[in-house]
Design an enzyme around this catalytic site. Structure first.
Site, PDB file in Angstrom:
ATOM      1  N   ASP A 246       1.399   5.517   5.856  1.00 42.72           N
ATOM      2  CA  ASP A 246       0.006   5.097   5.782  1.00 42.72           C
ATOM      3  C   ASP A 246      -0.805   5.801   6.866  1.00 42.72           C
ATOM      4  O   ASP A 246      -0.255   6.291   7.845  1.00 42.72           O
ATOM      5  CB  ASP A 246      -0.096   3.588   6.014  1.00 42.72           C
ATOM      6  CG  ASP A 246       0.459   2.821   4.832  1.00 42.72           C
ATOM      7  OD1 ASP A 246       0.670   3.434   3.780  1.00 42.72           O
ATOM      8  OD2 ASP A 246       0.676   1.602   4.982  1.00 42.72           O
ATOM      9  N   LYS A 268      -4.986   5.258   2.614  1.00 49.14           N
ATOM     10  CA  LYS A 268      -5.243   3.845   2.835  1.00 49.14           C
ATOM     11  C   LYS A 268      -6.028   3.612   4.116  1.00 49.14           C
ATOM     12  O   LYS A 268      -5.947   2.546   4.703  1.00 49.14           O
ATOM     13  CB  LYS A 268      -3.945   3.034   2.911  1.00 49.14           C
ATOM     14  CG  LYS A 268      -3.189   2.894   1.617  1.00 49.14           C
ATOM     15  CD  LYS A 268      -3.745   1.712   0.844  1.00 49.14           C
ATOM     16  CE  LYS A 268      -2.747   1.154  -0.144  1.00 49.14           C
ATOM     17  NZ  LYS A 268      -1.742   0.366   0.519  1.00 49.14           N
ATOM     18  N   MET A 381      -7.617  -7.474   9.919  1.00 48.52           N
ATOM     19  CA  MET A 381      -8.637  -6.848   9.073  1.00 48.52           C
ATOM     20  C   MET A 381      -9.986  -7.542   9.176  1.00 48.52           C
ATOM     21  O   MET A 381     -10.670  -7.758   8.177  1.00 48.52           O
ATOM     22  CB  MET A 381      -8.150  -6.831   7.608  1.00 48.52           C
ATOM     23  CG  MET A 381      -6.952  -5.921   7.441  1.00 48.52           C
ATOM     24  SD  MET A 381      -6.220  -5.969   5.791  1.00 48.52           S
ATOM     25  CE  MET A 381      -5.249  -7.453   5.866  1.00 48.52           C
TER      26      MET A 381
HETATM   27  N1  SAH Z   1       1.572  -4.462   8.620  1.00 50.86           N
HETATM   28  C1  SAH Z   1       0.622  -4.412   9.691  1.00 50.86           C
HETATM   29  C2  SAH Z   1      -0.763  -4.867   9.278  1.00 50.86           C
HETATM   30  C3  SAH Z   1      -1.430  -3.910   8.322  1.00 50.86           C
HETATM   31  S1  SAH Z   1      -3.024  -4.470   7.782  1.00 50.86           S
HETATM   32  C4  SAH Z   1       1.144  -5.232  10.868  1.00 50.86           C
HETATM   33  O1  SAH Z   1       2.126  -5.983  10.717  1.00 50.86           O
HETATM   34  O2  SAH Z   1       0.594  -5.106  11.960  1.00 50.86           O
HETATM   35  C5  SAH Z   1      -4.079  -3.587   8.860  1.00 50.86           C
HETATM   36  C6  SAH Z   1      -4.614  -4.480   9.948  1.00 50.86           C
HETATM   37  O3  SAH Z   1      -3.624  -4.660  10.930  1.00 50.86           O
HETATM   38  C7  SAH Z   1      -5.783  -3.901  10.697  1.00 50.86           C
HETATM   39  O4  SAH Z   1      -7.003  -4.158  10.013  1.00 50.86           O
HETATM   40  C8  SAH Z   1      -5.723  -4.657  11.996  1.00 50.86           C
HETATM   41  O5  SAH Z   1      -6.228  -5.960  11.851  1.00 50.86           O
HETATM   42  C9  SAH Z   1      -4.234  -4.787  12.188  1.00 50.86           C
HETATM   43  N2  SAH Z   1      -3.672  -3.740  13.045  1.00 50.86           N
HETATM   44  C10 SAH Z   1      -2.817  -2.750  12.718  1.00 50.86           C
HETATM   45  N3  SAH Z   1      -2.476  -2.025  13.801  1.00 50.86           N
HETATM   46  C11 SAH Z   1      -3.138  -2.554  14.846  1.00 50.86           C
HETATM   47  C12 SAH Z   1      -3.211  -2.292  16.232  1.00 50.86           C
HETATM   48  N4  SAH Z   1      -2.505  -1.292  16.791  1.00 50.86           N
HETATM   49  N5  SAH Z   1      -4.008  -3.063  17.006  1.00 50.86           N
HETATM   50  C13 SAH Z   1      -4.711  -4.097  16.487  1.00 50.86           C
HETATM   51  N6  SAH Z   1      -4.670  -4.393  15.182  1.00 50.86           N
HETATM   52  C14 SAH Z   1      -3.904  -3.656  14.375  1.00 50.86           C
END
Ligand code: SAH
Length: 464
Positions: A246, A268, A381
């Protein structure tokens, strides 16, 4: 990429001599290093003072003479004397590479730090610039390599002709060797002295499988730092033929895969839709059916807002084997960054990971009640709609005084943090840093360390 002033290579010394002129501690240090080889190690000095016992060396207690360099691969000079100077001149005259201990200007070569799992050797050099770094790197590599990996490398070498005659396809052969050097069963067999027969059984199995079966690994890449991946994720990335990742997975993590692995970015990113979910499902099924090992790399944990459900359903339907490798989800990285205990005795009896994006009033009513009862919310998100979500939570019954904390780029070097209350967040359009964010809501947030956080204006949040 910088350029090297020296070139690392593996130099043949078998059947030759390695001569060390000197009999003190420095000579002993070099002797320890070069007795790892099969060369005949010869120590020459009228004063042999260090304790060479336990090392397989020939001690010659006299001054150096020219004939000492007959049949010699390498020369070390580890003392200052007229005889030592003659040894330097003689080595140069004969074109034998020379190392004068602690005099870089007179050296033809330097000795690297060595991780020895013969025949596997790892040499580490910083061209003398950072010996401490070399030592740290060496310690890490030592920890990475099983003590038995050398024996297993010998097994691989011994089987080479058999492998060539039994497995014709190059990729299939590589898979066999990968299985051989990574299988815990082979390592255990080797430890029990059964390495050869175990390796042959493995070879027979691989030879039987006419064409390899593909597999898909749904791998959590963590929040975006290379060292927040699990060891299993790292190992499977190294095994994968294709890495499908992704947008949110940083390049540095993708680059942890094999250098010749194919890399496919399926986008994505918010606002970009290079691949639809249906296209991704079709892609990973097709690659696996071609016999490939597919690493489907997702940010954080694959089971949390990662559309893993759809991908797993597609793999099941197609009969493709799969495995899930968990990762550090963004909310957990954000909790760690800010030392926020998302569950806390007497304050927060639970922790809810929820999406702000697409949440309807029903969801929000529910979460408002949970937050009000002490549970910590971690909203994914939600950055671009944060004030709106905060306002709606208040409308649904959450107190405007509830503490909130926001971490942008959690788990990464460039993280930014913000704190305030639901009320101040609802009242302000905040200019957040670029990057994905986690929004925490709940009383437990106050127990975190938000001292460095930007305070949302007009808020009444007290820093613990
Ligand atoms: N599977 C991922 C989430 C994916 S959805 C997980 O478990 O973290 C994408 C959302 O994840 C983003 O909109 C944000 O809210 C969060 N996210 C992903 N990476 C991040 C990071 N390094 N810092 C803060 N939020 C993060």
């Amino acid at each position: 990429m910088g350029y090297l002033n020296t070139f690392p290579l593996s130099y043949k010394v078998q059947g030759l001599r390695i001569v060390i002129v000197g009999g003190g501690e420095e000579a002993l240090n070099k002797a320890r290093l070069v007795t790892k080889t099969t060369a005949q190690v010869v120590i020459i000095s009228p004063q042999i003072e260090a304790d060479f016992s336990g090392l397989s060396v020939t001690l010659i207690e006299r001054d150096f003479i020219a004939a000492d360099l007959d049949n010699t691969a390498l020369v070390f000079v580890a003392e200052e004397s007229a005889a030592a100077d003659r040894a330097k001149v003689e080595a140069r005259a004969r074109g034998i590479p020379l190392n004068v201990v602690d005099v870089p200007a007179e050296c033809d070569f330097y000795t690297p730090s060595i991780v020895d799992r013969a025949p596997l050797t790892v040499a580490i050099s910083t061209e003398g610039d950072a010996p401490v770094l070399a030592r740290l790197v060496r310690a890490r590599i030592e920890a990475m390599l099983s003590p038995r990996i050398g024996k297993i490398a010998r097994l691989a070498g011994g089987l080479r002709h058999k492998v060539e005659s039994l497995i014709h396809d190059g990729a299939a052969r590589r898979r066999f060797y990968e299985a051989l050097v990574t299988s815990p069963a082979i390592e255990a067999a080797e430890a029990a002295g059964q390495g050869v027969s175990a390796a042959e059984t493995l070879l027979a199995q691989h030879a039987d499988t006419a064409h390899a079966n593909g597999v898909v690994w749904l791998i959590g890449a963590g929040p975006g730092s290379e060292d927040l991946l699990t060891l299993r994720a790292q190992r499977l990335l190294q095994e994968a033929d294709v890495i499908v990742h992704d947008q949110l997975v940083p390049d540095a993590v993708v680059q942890m895969g094999r250098r010749d692995a194919e890399q496919i970015s399926v986008g994505k990113a918010k606002g970009h839709h290079s691949f639809s979910q249906a296209q991704i499902n079709t892609l990973i099924v097709r690659l696996a059916k071609e016999g490939k090992k597919v690493a489907r790399l997702k940010s954080g944990d694959p089971m949390i807002f990662g559309r893993a459900g759809e991908e797993i359903a597609a793999l099941r339907k197609a009969g493709v084997p799969y495995q899930i490798v968990p990762g550090v989800s963004a909310a957990l990285a954000a909790a760690a960054d800010t030392a926020t205990p998302v569950t806390l005795r007497k304050v927060s009896s639970g922790f809810v990971m929820a999406t702000a994006h697409g949440a309807d009033d029903g969801d929000l009513t529910h979460w408002a009640a949970l937050a009000q009862s002490g549970l910590t919310l971690a909203l994914y998100m939600g950055k671009s709609i944060a004030p709106d979500v905060a306002a709606r939570l208040i409308e649904q019954g959450a107190s405007p005084a509830l503490p909130i904390g926001i971490v942008v780029n959690a788990g990464r070097a460039d993280k930014s943090t913000y704190c305030g209350t639901l009320g101040t967040l609802a009242a302000n359009a905040v200019a957040f840093a670029d990057g994905p964010a986690i929004i925490f809501v709940g009383e437990a947030v106050e127990a975190g360390d938000w001292a460095d956080a930007a305070q949302l204006t007009g808020m009444s949040f007290k820093v613990a």
